[in-house]
Design a protein around this motif. Sequence first.
Motif: not given
Length: 542
Positions: A333-348
Amino acid sequence: MQVAAAAGPAAQHARRAGTGGAPVLRLQGITKRFGTVVANDDVSLALHAGEVLALLGENGAGKSTLMSILFGHYRADAGSIEAFGRPLAPGQPQAALDAGIGMVHQHFTLADNLSVLDNVVLGTEPLWWPFSRRSAARQRLQAVGERFGLRVDPDARIGALSVGERQRVEILKALYRGARILILDEPTAVLTPQESESLFATLAQMVAQGLSVIFISHKLAEVLRVSDRLAVLRGGRLVAEAPAAGTSAAQLAAWMVGRALQPAGQRPATAVGAPVCTLEAVHTAGSARDRLRGVSLQLRRGEIVAVAGVSGNGQVALAELLCGTRRAVAGRALLGDGPLPPSPARLVRQGVARIPEDRHAVGVVGELPIWENAVSERLRGRAFSRGGWVRRAAARAHAADIVQAFDVRGGGPDTPARSLSGGNMQKLILGRALRPPPGDGAPLQLVVAHQPTWGLDIGAVAYVQAQILAARDAGAAVLLVSDDLDEVMAMGDRIAVMHEGRLSAALPAAAWSRDTIGLAMAGAGAVPDSTAAAPAFPETAA
């Protein structure tokens, strides 16, 4: 009270009018106040044998209050109710049941671990009986099912039934108890198109045998299709009654909101940009239905990918994964070129906005004021905290900006969020998600909108959809998860279907039809032909 009559017959309404003889149900002058709020204002309605009466209105128009008074959950301040020519005792739910009034809610009240027969007879036998009369109950249940075309195996476990079959059981429960008036609340909200067609055929059979139906729905096309008469509430008052024949959806919408609504027209295509989020053969943990099983998907800038499916087939897991509240146990699971973090705060902070499925339980904290809910996802960010202290002035100013920009009505910044109507609560959530404070994190990249218009009236639906389209047009990628097939087809640039945790290929909206989507929702169809198509639901290891 303004009562409007539609002009001219319509060929599609060849049903009998159902208005001969005395009404089977009469509500006369119903008024109900909650403090200074008048929820029902001198409402009078009649329902006849073999008639389908549609009850319409925006959220807060008074529909729920009126039905609660009919069922004895509330006692009216003024007015009276008669059922089959006899006064209905106020404030007594059992009196409504004894009078032959039944209701099927959009959220089913069935025990998954019990059989159909057990669910139907539950509560119908006195506790002091030495044994259950199951043989007689089975015969009666089968007779009712045969009479109304609602055939369900009495020994089937509820948890093993489809959503459409569960709804049949709910209707059977009411008919088994002798209901002659049936109230259906948003009956197609969680059905596939094919299941909706089956329900409409059942309704036709029931009314042909003299059953009377009050049909509550926000879907105007189906209301016009199945109803004989229409009644519209606005602001607690009955503002219009009309035959369904000759009435248009545009006229209904105008009665509901008090003004003419302009059609949205053709949505211009937008330039699709680079991928924002990529899933490759992703699996998540969870129950048999609430997990992802080898899901692959790419979400790109300037595009809405709409995911259709019957509720409970993995949509929650997909939305939670993208919002950081659930982890992938296999796949990438990627967000952009990096891994999708399992952290709502970081994703916000990385520009991911979420519009959760349950606005009451997850979207807001009802006891907190509007201003705290408006900044809750960024309370520890630079904009609203310093040295561990909340910058209340900045937070309140941002909340005021959201309230003004998104037209949140129902109170000031210190008003508890629970006091807002559903539509205004959703506007608050939209504003929090789509209007980040300047300088606090990355610009908006991805919007995860899960059931964003669930339970909203036509005016609020139009507003919410317009804001999502605006986010797409501004360059964000949008994942729209919806049980509403009309919304999926109207909003999606590409459409995918989820069934039992698997996701079909996401194809251009033009490649799909209602039938192909409906079959895929039931796990019975393949993805339409396309050079980009993959197998509809590829087999993957659990």
